[in-house]
Structures are given as C-alpha cells and as structure tokens.
Write a protein that holds these residues in place. Structure first.
Motif, PDB file in Angstrom:
ATOM      1  N   THR A 249      44.115  39.932  38.741  1.00 35.75           N
ATOM      2  CA  THR A 249      43.052  39.028  39.337  1.00 35.75           C
ATOM      3  C   THR A 249      42.891  38.818  40.517  1.00 35.75           C
ATOM      4  OG1 THR A 249      43.875  36.604  39.053  1.00 35.75           O
ATOM      5  CG2 THR A 249      43.093  37.726  37.316  1.00 35.75           C
ATOM      6  N   ALA A 250      41.661  38.238  41.397  1.00 38.81           N
ATOM      7  CA  ALA A 250      41.896  38.114  42.903  1.00 38.81           C
ATOM      8  C   ALA A 250      43.165  37.922  42.850  1.00 38.81           C
ATOM      9  CB  ALA A 250      41.382  37.498  43.395  1.00 38.81           C
TER      10      ALA A 250
ATOM     11  N   ILE B 172      44.076  45.323  43.543  1.00 33.32           N
ATOM     12  CA  ILE B 172      44.101  44.747  42.520  1.00 33.32           C
ATOM     13  C   ILE B 172      45.278  44.908  40.803  1.00 33.32           C
ATOM     14  CG2 ILE B 172      43.555  42.851  41.497  1.00 33.32           C
ATOM     15  CD1 ILE B 172      41.668  41.919  43.050  1.00 33.32           C
TER      16      ILE B 172
ATOM     17  N   ARG C 108      35.715  32.767  41.548  1.00 29.42           N
ATOM     18  CA  ARG C 108      36.667  32.169  40.269  1.00 29.42           C
ATOM     19  C   ARG C 108      37.811  33.578  40.288  1.00 29.42           C
ATOM     20  NH1 ARG C 108      32.168  34.567  37.840  1.00 29.42           N
ATOM     21  NH2 ARG C 108      31.555  32.752  37.154  1.00 29.42           N
ATOM     22  N   THR C 109      39.060  33.217  39.514  1.00 28.75           N
ATOM     23  CA  THR C 109      40.318  34.403  39.718  1.00 28.75           C
ATOM     24  C   THR C 109      39.742  35.057  38.410  1.00 28.75           C
ATOM     25  OG1 THR C 109      41.742  32.975  38.567  1.00 28.75           O
ATOM     26  CG2 THR C 109      41.342  33.276  40.885  1.00 28.75           C
ATOM     27  N   GLY C 110      38.854  35.367  37.386  1.00 28.42           N
ATOM     28  CA  GLY C 110      38.902  35.558  36.057  1.00 28.42           C
ATOM     29  C   GLY C 110      38.748  37.197  36.575  1.00 28.42           C
ATOM     30  N   GLN C 111      37.508  37.175  37.805  1.00 27.02           N
ATOM     31  CA  GLN C 111      37.418  38.793  37.830  1.00 27.02           C
ATOM     32  C   GLN C 111      37.995  39.609  38.860  1.00 27.02           C
ATOM     33  OE1 GLN C 111      33.087  37.840  37.408  1.00 27.02           O
ATOM     34  NE2 GLN C 111      32.903  38.290  35.076  1.00 27.02           N
ATOM     35  N   ASN C 112      37.977  40.652  38.572  1.00 20.43           N
ATOM     36  CA  ASN C 112      38.852  40.927  39.631  1.00 20.43           C
ATOM     37  C   ASN C 112      37.256  41.185  40.888  1.00 20.43           C
ATOM     38  OD1 ASN C 112      37.828  42.901  38.717  1.00 20.43           O
ATOM     39  ND2 ASN C 112      39.826  44.453  38.360  1.00 20.43           N
TER      40      ASN C 112
ATOM     41  N   TYR D 286      41.838  48.708  41.436  1.00 21.27           N
ATOM     42  CA  TYR D 286      40.196  48.432  41.137  1.00 21.27           C
ATOM     43  C   TYR D 286      40.723  47.993  43.564  1.00 21.27           C
ATOM     44  CZ  TYR D 286      36.005  45.256  42.190  1.00 21.27           C
ATOM     45  OH  TYR D 286      34.989  44.973  42.715  1.00 21.27           O
TER      46      TYR D 286
END
Lengths: 115, 114
Positions: B98-99, B93, A96-100, B32
């Motif tokens: 986010t990613a 990041i 998911r993109t909500g967590q880095n 990060y």
C-alpha cells in the motif's frame, strides 16, 4: 482550504535534546506518514499510521517516536538516540493505505538542524 | 540497496522542448508507479501515476511510459515550461503493498531554460 501543515519550517537544536515536529492535516485522511529526505537520497519512511492510536515503524524508525491521538495530528519526536538527526522532514497523508492509487499529500516540511 | 533508481541527478532543457526523465527499478513486485514534483523548501506534489497493466498514461503535458520487461519508466513533459523546473521523484509500490510501501528514487533536478 485543506492541506497539511508542518511547523516550524526551520528548527535548530543542540545535540542531546529531544525535539518534536508538528504535523496537522484537515483533509480527513485516515493515514499519515513521516519521511526523511537527505541530500542525494530519496525519501525514506520513518513511521506511518493507518488509524488513530495505531502506528507502525517504517524503514528507519530507530531514534524516532510518534503518537496518533487524533486523526488530524501525527507529531514526530526526534530523540537524542537518533545518530544523524539533521535532515529535511516531510509529513504526508493519504485517504487510506488499503489502495495503492491513493497518492500521498505532503506538507512543506521542517528542516531540522542539530549542532 | 536502491530499488528505484534515477540515474540522472540533473537535466537541463530549453523551454518548449521535450523533457524526458528516466527511472529504473529492480523489484519485479512493483506494480504501481508514481511521479512527484518538488519545489525547493516545499513538499512533493503528486503529478501522475501508472499501473502495471498499462504502458502509457497521459495527463495534459505529462505522459508516463512504462516498459515492464526493461523495468523502466519515463516521464515526458511536452512542451517544457520554466515553471516545470523542480526535482522530480519516481516512486513505486509492490503488488502486495500500500502507500506505506512506497519506495522513492533519489530524484532528478530539471531546469527549464529560456
């Protein structure tokens, strides 16, 4: 064996033709990404999708288009409007993109050469 | 404007010795950091990461060090093995991201010699 499949590995096209690069994942990941790698440069984000039927432009989206009709698939079309299409294209996915701290999983890339 | 910089395009290290790959960043919002390893004609694979609340993270032969005040991180590989020969990308990041906001460096090619 889960992973990301990009096809074909090598692709050759004439200038002025649109070309579509395939990316399929069976990791059940929500998010998918397209990157481009050029010599001496880092990976640059073209487009990304966080969910089916939704996608966002990345840093270098001009001349590209994508679709996300299925969770597993995120094809990239390189259009004739892309001025420098010859490059190595990488598809990636993440949970998911909500967590880095959800690292990207990459496919093995497609090398596109346009002459 | 390259926000993540890997100033050494290549590095050669003898097998068994320590490999140190460096990465500098300019954006103070990055919090990060990740290292990816890439073999020729393959996609990058995730190696190790570190959050800005830490200054060190270790995973087997791989250790990443983060110096926030200097905006610098490094990847140490000890001992280096021939299979470690690859291109290593540093990525970052921001704390609001986010990613999809991952910014990559230009990579360092590591060659481990016998």
């Amino acid at each position: 064996d889960g992973g990301i499949t990009q096809s074909p590995k090598y692709l050759f096209r004439k200038e002025g033709q649109n070309v579509t690069l395939s990316c399929e994942q069976n990791l059940n990941h929500d998010a998918m990404y397209w990157y481009r790698q050029d010599p001496g440069q880092g990976l640059r984000l073209i487009y990304y999708s966080q969910i089916v039927n939704d996608f966002q432009k990345g840093d270098i989206a001009e001349g590209y288009s994508v679709s996300r009709e299925k969770k597993e698939s995120f094809p990239l079309t390189v259009t004739s409007a892309q001025k420098n299409p010859t490059a190595f294209y990488l598809c990636a996915s993440s949970i998911r993109t909500g967590q880095n701290n959800s690292p990207l999983h990459f496919g093995n890339g497609t090398r596109l050469t346009v002459t | 404007d390259q926000q993540v910089k890997q100033n050494s395009p290549s590095l050669s290290v003898q097998e068994g010795r320590i490999s140190i790959l460096n990465c500098d960043y300019t954006n103070s919002m990055f919090d990060y950091f990740l290292w990816y390893k890439k073999y020729p004609a393959e996609g990058p694979t995730f190696l190790i990461s570190i959050s800005s609340i830490k200054d060190k993270n270790e995973d087997g032969r791989f250790t990443v060090f983060l110096n926030k005040s200097a905006k610098h991180l490094s990847l140490h590989i000890v001992p280096s093995q021939p299979g470690d020969s690859a291109v290593y990308f540093c990525a970052a990041i921001p704390n609001t991201g986010t990613a999809s906001k991952l910014t990559f460096g230009t990579g360092t090619r590591l060659q481990v010699t016998l």
